[in-house]
Design an enzyme around this catalytic site. Structure first.
Site, mmCIF file in Angstrom:
data_model
loop_
_atom_site.group_PDB
_atom_site.id
_atom_site.type_symbol
_atom_site.label_atom_id
_atom_site.label_comp_id
_atom_site.label_asym_id
_atom_site.label_seq_id
_atom_site.Cartn_x
_atom_site.Cartn_y
_atom_site.Cartn_z
ATOM 1 N N ARG A 94 0.823 -1.040 -0.055
ATOM 2 C CA ARG A 94 -0.032 0.040 0.167
ATOM 3 C C ARG A 94 0.844 1.453 0.071
ATOM 4 O O ARG A 94 0.232 2.368 -0.193
ATOM 5 C CB ARG A 94 -1.017 0.094 1.097
ATOM 6 C CG ARG A 94 -2.048 -1.041 0.872
ATOM 7 C CD ARG A 94 -3.474 -0.631 1.905
ATOM 8 N NE ARG A 94 -2.976 -1.116 3.338
ATOM 9 C CZ ARG A 94 -3.480 -0.554 4.337
ATOM 10 N NH1 ARG A 94 -4.202 0.598 4.283
ATOM 11 N NH2 ARG A 94 -3.288 -1.136 5.524
ATOM 12 N N LYS A 126 9.196 -0.558 2.431
ATOM 13 C CA LYS A 126 8.555 0.162 3.460
ATOM 14 C C LYS A 126 9.204 0.802 4.608
ATOM 15 O O LYS A 126 9.181 1.747 4.981
ATOM 16 C CB LYS A 126 7.399 -0.509 3.954
ATOM 17 C CG LYS A 126 6.560 0.035 5.014
ATOM 18 C CD LYS A 126 5.082 -0.583 5.135
ATOM 19 C CE LYS A 126 5.197 -1.746 5.912
ATOM 20 N NZ LYS A 126 4.002 -2.303 6.340
ATOM 21 N N GLN A 161 14.066 -14.007 5.016
ATOM 22 C CA GLN A 161 12.796 -14.938 5.053
ATOM 23 C C GLN A 161 12.264 -14.901 3.569
ATOM 24 O O GLN A 161 11.680 -13.842 3.210
ATOM 25 C CB GLN A 161 11.807 -14.222 6.087
ATOM 26 C CG GLN A 161 10.698 -15.048 6.211
ATOM 27 C CD GLN A 161 9.197 -14.480 6.777
ATOM 28 O OE1 GLN A 161 9.124 -13.181 6.849
ATOM 29 N NE2 GLN A 161 8.214 -15.350 7.233
ATOM 30 N N THR A 166 4.002 -14.083 10.213
ATOM 31 C CA THR A 166 4.958 -13.805 11.540
ATOM 32 C C THR A 166 5.708 -14.765 12.236
ATOM 33 O O THR A 166 6.858 -14.553 12.668
ATOM 34 C CB THR A 166 4.135 -13.005 12.237
ATOM 35 O OG1 THR A 166 3.114 -13.451 12.757
ATOM 36 C CG2 THR A 166 3.675 -11.486 11.772
ATOM 37 N N ASP A 191 8.029 -1.677 10.871
ATOM 38 C CA ASP A 191 7.009 -0.547 10.487
ATOM 39 C C ASP A 191 6.368 0.163 11.594
ATOM 40 O O ASP A 191 5.498 0.743 11.292
ATOM 41 C CB ASP A 191 6.009 -0.983 9.317
ATOM 42 C CG ASP A 191 5.332 -2.262 9.807
ATOM 43 O OD1 ASP A 191 5.731 -2.683 10.851
ATOM 44 O OD2 ASP A 191 4.700 -2.764 8.864
ATOM 45 N N GLY A 201 -5.391 -8.889 15.770
ATOM 46 C CA GLY A 201 -5.531 -10.114 16.480
ATOM 47 C C GLY A 201 -6.132 -9.833 17.842
ATOM 48 O O GLY A 201 -5.761 -8.666 18.514
ATOM 49 N N LYS A 236 29.291 30.982 1.151
ATOM 50 C CA LYS A 236 29.724 29.782 1.065
ATOM 51 C C LYS A 236 31.218 29.642 1.391
ATOM 52 O O LYS A 236 31.958 30.515 1.024
ATOM 53 C CB LYS A 236 29.607 29.210 -0.095
ATOM 54 C CG LYS A 236 29.965 27.604 -0.474
ATOM 55 C CD LYS A 236 30.492 27.305 -1.724
ATOM 56 C CE LYS A 236 31.984 27.992 -1.601
ATOM 57 N NZ LYS A 236 32.972 27.453 -2.979
ATOM 58 N N SER A 262 28.912 49.061 -4.752
ATOM 59 C CA SER A 262 28.242 48.130 -5.415
ATOM 60 C C SER A 262 28.462 47.371 -6.723
ATOM 61 O O SER A 262 29.372 48.261 -7.286
ATOM 62 C CB SER A 262 26.854 48.729 -5.460
ATOM 63 O OG SER A 262 26.365 49.137 -4.132
HETATM 64 C C1 UD1 Z 1 -0.080 -9.008 13.219
HETATM 65 C C2 UD1 Z 1 -0.421 -9.961 14.392
HETATM 66 C C3 UD1 Z 1 -1.721 -9.584 15.059
HETATM 67 C C4 UD1 Z 1 -1.583 -8.013 15.547
HETATM 68 C C5 UD1 Z 1 -0.921 -7.138 14.155
HETATM 69 C C6 UD1 Z 1 -0.780 -5.838 15.020
HETATM 70 C C7 UD1 Z 1 0.152 -12.012 13.373
HETATM 71 C C8 UD1 Z 1 -0.305 -13.254 12.854
HETATM 72 N N1 UD1 Z 1 -0.859 -11.269 13.658
HETATM 73 O O1 UD1 Z 1 -0.892 -8.852 12.104
HETATM 74 O O2 UD1 Z 1 -2.443 -10.210 15.850
HETATM 75 O O3 UD1 Z 1 -2.855 -7.455 15.961
HETATM 76 O O4 UD1 Z 1 0.053 -7.773 13.706
HETATM 77 O O5 UD1 Z 1 -0.289 -4.916 13.775
HETATM 78 O O6 UD1 Z 1 1.232 -12.022 13.902
HETATM 79 N N2 UD1 Z 1 6.142 -9.876 8.555
HETATM 80 C C9 UD1 Z 1 7.247 -10.600 7.949
HETATM 81 N N3 UD1 Z 1 7.272 -11.829 7.573
HETATM 82 C C10 UD1 Z 1 6.066 -12.285 7.210
HETATM 83 C C11 UD1 Z 1 4.813 -11.560 7.717
HETATM 84 C C12 UD1 Z 1 5.086 -10.483 8.256
HETATM 85 O O7 UD1 Z 1 8.532 -10.020 8.284
HETATM 86 O O8 UD1 Z 1 6.136 -13.265 6.878
HETATM 87 C C13 UD1 Z 1 6.553 -8.704 8.994
HETATM 88 C C14 UD1 Z 1 5.715 -7.290 8.519
HETATM 89 O O9 UD1 Z 1 6.859 -6.756 7.474
HETATM 90 C C15 UD1 Z 1 5.442 -6.471 9.660
HETATM 91 C C16 UD1 Z 1 5.112 -7.369 10.616
HETATM 92 O O10 UD1 Z 1 5.769 -8.516 10.393
HETATM 93 O O11 UD1 Z 1 6.642 -5.687 9.742
HETATM 94 C C17 UD1 Z 1 3.642 -7.806 11.138
HETATM 95 O O12 UD1 Z 1 3.184 -8.307 9.722
HETATM 96 P P1 UD1 Z 1 1.659 -7.614 9.557
HETATM 97 O O13 UD1 Z 1 1.219 -8.515 8.196
HETATM 98 O O14 UD1 Z 1 1.510 -6.161 9.308
HETATM 99 O O15 UD1 Z 1 0.883 -8.329 10.660
HETATM 100 P P2 UD1 Z 1 -0.569 -8.799 10.652
HETATM 101 O O16 UD1 Z 1 -0.349 -10.296 10.282
HETATM 102 O O17 UD1 Z 1 -1.350 -8.186 10.146
#
Ligand code: UD1
Ligand code: CA
Length: 481
Positions: free
Chosen positions: A26, A33, A91, A97, A120, A155, A374, A428
């Site tokens: 986004r 990001k 990864q 996550t 982020d 979550g 300068k 001047s």
């Molecule tokens: C996650 C939590 C959710 C919580 C929310 C808060 C999980 C499953 N869920 O949601 O409970 O309310 O954060 O914002 O953890 N990332 C990786 N690799 C991946 C996936 C994500 O590095 O495979 C990183 C993303 O870049 C980000 C962070 O993990 O910095 C969180 O990922 P994001 O997708 O925003 O979190 P949600 O799964 O939506």
């Protein structure tokens, strides 16, 4: 860097995992990001700074999308990470996550407490994390939570008891939540503190049998409960601290929140801000007493403002030392990147002045509108009030440098110095072709192009002599044919 060993009775060392592999679709940007900036610093750098405040032993950054760029940015940085050892782990592909933190397992010592952060989420305060780490007590699973009236997407913290306000039982992701669970307003922030050894055991048990076919880190909560490990929800009420950046709108919102925090800190230190909503500090701004700053000023890098200094509206000031009582009038641009800029005590600068790297202005110097300086030193009381250029010059005390005059410091290949000794008066529209020295107390007639050094006290004029023809008949228009 050597690793501290935990000994009984001591708080265990802290290791930080920063998840930064996500795509950030986004943002609609080629830049990963976590490299977008708040207050001039990448989001990831803010998170690293927080880790530094925690005195983390080790920081493991999970990279994926834009990994090369993110890793290069980390390697370039010479700031916060100097205090801890840092390791980047890839990864690929990104399977959630839980999968992200699984990649960090080999890099995590067993004796630490792991704090999981996101690259982020830039504005979490170290103090909050200290409380979270305290709640972990080296043995519990501590979750940072928040009450949200609009919890969609997050979550949910599922608690036991007839009023669902007992011990934490699980985190249910929004997409997996039942209608009843979606009514829960306590959400998981994405931040936790957990003993490394336990974390590793639970990570090994994750599966992806859920709505998103992802390995959820949040599933470790149910394993903790099953293993009889205490799960503590540490709830805060400041959403800014856990707010993530997913879009340019959210980036701008957090920028404003951050700037407002800094503005309040300045005002608490006694700085008078015309409007705390209209100042941007992208770096460190150090202020003595009785400093006042008008609206829409931007400070970057290292800037210090001496006692009683006054900054007019719409000034951009970077890497500069402004000494006591100096007045910077509106629309002045000061950029000391590299060589720095000094504005001496009681100096008057602007409006519409431009000070570039290496401008070293003594006390009571006056630099007026549309004057560019300068790599030049101006001694006490020197003045250049209108439309002028001073480059690679050394200017003595009380010199008066006329409107429209310039130092021709560049011959197309090399730069040369101009020395203007004390009490010289430059008229001047003069061109001073460097290298040369104007002797003390001398005068240069207006409109002169000076190519040779001048003697002290002399009047030097170098221009076509004025010719006047008496009773000159101007041409007249021919009558039409
Ligand atoms: C996650 C939590 C959710 C919580 C929310 C808060 C999980 C499953 N869920 O949601 O409970 O309310 O954060 O914002 O953890 N990332 C990786 N690799 C991946 C996936 C994500 O590095 O495979 C990183 C993303 O870049 C980000 C962070 O993990 O910095 C969180 O990922 P994001 O997708 O925003 O979190 P949600 O799964 O939506
Ligand atoms: Ca998400």
């Amino acid at each position: 860097m050597d690793q501290k060993q935990s000994t009984p009775g001591q708080t265990p060392p802290i290791d930080v995992v920063i998840m930064a592999a996500g795509k950030g679709t986004r943002m609609k940007s080629r830049l990963p990001k976590v490299l977008h900036r708040i207050a001039g610093r990448p989001l990831l750098q803010h998170v690293m700074d927080t880790a530094a405040h925690l005195q983390a032993r080790k920081v493991v950054v999970i990279t994926g999308h834009g990994a090369t760029e993110v890793e290069a940015a980390i390697a370039l940085n010479t700031g916060a990470e100097a205090h801890f050892s840092i390791e980047c782990v890839r990864q690929d592909p990104q399977l959630g996550t839980g999968h992200a933190v699984q990649q960090a397992v080999p890099a995590l010592p067993d004796d630490g407490v792991v704090v999981v952060l996101s690259g982020d989420v830039p504005l979490t305060q170290a103090d909050t994390l200290f409380h979270l780490i305290a709640a972990c007590e080296g043995q519990n699973l501590a979750l940072l939570t928040l009450e949200l009236s609009e919890p969609t997407g997050y979550g949910r913290i599922v608690r036991a008891g007839p009023n669902a306000d007992g011990a934490v039982q699980a985190i249910v992701e929004h997409k997996d939540a039942s209608l009843a669970e979606r009514q829960i307003t306590e959400i998981y922030s994405g931040i936790m503190a957990v003993p490394a050894a336990q974390l590793k055991r639970w990570l090994a048990r994750l599966d992806n049998n859920n709505a998103q076919k992802e390995y959820y880190l949040t599933d470790i909560v149910k394993f903790a409960v099953a293993d009889g490990v205490k799960v503590v929800g540490y709830k805060i009420d400041d959403p800014v601290q856990v707010a993530g950046v997913n879009s340019p709108v959210q980036l701008a919102e957090l920028e404003r929140a951050f700037q407002l925090q800094q503005a309040h800190r300045l005002m608490e230190a006694g700085v008078r801000l015309a409007d705390p909503a209209r100042i941007d500090v992208r770096g460190d701004l150090l202020c003595a007493h009785d400093v006042s700053i008008d609206i829409n000023c931007i400070f970057s890098g290292q800037v210090s403002l001496g006692e009683g200094a006054s900054i007019g509206a719409h000034c951009c000031i970077a890497n500069a030392v402004i000494e006591a009582g100096a007045v910077i009038h509106p629309f002045t641009h000061i950029d000391g990147e590299g060589l720095g800029v000094t504005v001496g005590a009681g100096a008057l600068i602007g409006p519409f002045a431009r000070l570039r790297p290496g401008a070293q202005l003594g006390a009571e110097v006056h630099i007026g509108n549309f004057v560019e300086v300068k790599n030049s030193t101006l001694a006490k009381g020197a003045k250049a009030n209108h439309l002028a250029y001073l480059g690679d010059a050394t200017v003595g005390e009380r010199v008066n440098y006329g409107a429209g005059s310039i130092t021709a410091n560049y011959d197309g290949a090399n730069k040369h110095r101009t020395v203007i000794e004390a009490d010289v008066h430059v008229g001047s529209n003069c061109v001073l072709v460097a290298p040369l020295t104007l002797g003390a107390g001398g005068t240069v007639g207006g409109g002169s192009t000076i190519t040779k050094s001048t003697e002290p006290g002399a009047l030097s004029v170098a221009r076509g002599k004025q010719v006047s023809i008496a009773n000159w008949n101007r041409p007249v228009k021919k009558p039409k044919a």
